[in-house]
Design an enzyme around this catalytic site. Structure first.
Site: not given
Ligand code: ITT
Length: 200
Positions: A75, A161
């Site tokens: 995660d 990103y």
């Protein structure tokens, strides 16, 4: 009991994100027989925890118990100082649109929100990795890399990103670097170093 991952064992990689799956496979370096949660048709659990580690453990636990195999999960996300740490654990959600995930849309939102907050380019990526044994133990580690944001984004390597993030000490974004250079310093590689020390 000392928990170790024996070379050659079958390991589930509990991610449905193809960019992440590629990086995890590269960082595992052929050490295990990796099968993805997607290939096994395992459902994606809802990420309801409040921390990266909490959600990594939740994903690893769900896939390990459902498959009966040792499972690794990641995660991760981008945190921005000017935004009080956002999007953080909500990094994937910032890319959700009616037409699916769109990271150009998410990076535009980051740019707009940073401007609205008065600027400031410091940011960091975090990766939490969890390894769960079916109905058994779980181990979790976390890695982080600090850097700065750049707009517009640059480069088409990596995922998410990567085009707007320049790690400290570098001039290229993660999106411009070749994978080996990202792996030499990324949040995920740093988490893997800790995992290797603990479990390999
Ligand atoms: P899984 O839960 O199936 O693994 P996901 O994409 O939903 O996939 P996360 O909830 O951990 O995973 O979301 C993390 C998001 O943060 C991810 O979608 C990326 O956009 C971003 N992210 C994480 N690591 C990144 C990296 O190395 N480079 C660029 N963006 C990254």
């Amino acid at each position: 009991m000392v928990l170790k991952l024996e070379t050659g064992l079958k390991l589930v990689c509990a991610t449905h994100n193809p960019g992440k799956a590629i990086e995890i496979a590269e960082l595992l370096d052929g050490r295990f027989e990796v099968v993805t949660a997607g290939a096994l048709g395992l459902p994606e659990p809802e990420e309801v925890e409040a921390t990266f580690v909490g959600n990594a453990v939740l994903k690893a636990r769900a896939a390990a118990d459902a498959s009966g195999l040792i499972t690794i999960a990641d995660d991760s996300g981008l945190s921005i100082t000017a935004l009080g740490g956002a999007p953080g654990i909500y990094s994937a959600r910032w890319a959700e649109t009616d037409a699916g995930r769109d990271f150009a849309f998410a990076m535009d939102r980051v740019e707009r929100e940073v401007k609205a907050a008065g600027g400031g380019d410091h940011a960091w990526f975090t990766s939490a990795l969890a390894v769960a044994w079916p109905h058994g133990a779980v181990a979790a580690v976390e890695g982080r890399v600090d850097g700065r944001l750049v707009f517009p984004g640059r480069g088409s390597n990596g995922f998410g990103y990567d085009p707007i993030f320049i790690p400290k000490g570098e001039s290229e974004t993660f999106g411009e670097m070749d994978p080996a250079r990202k792996h030499a310093q990324s949040h995920r590689a740093r988490a893997f170093d800790k995992l290797k020390a603990a479990l390999f």
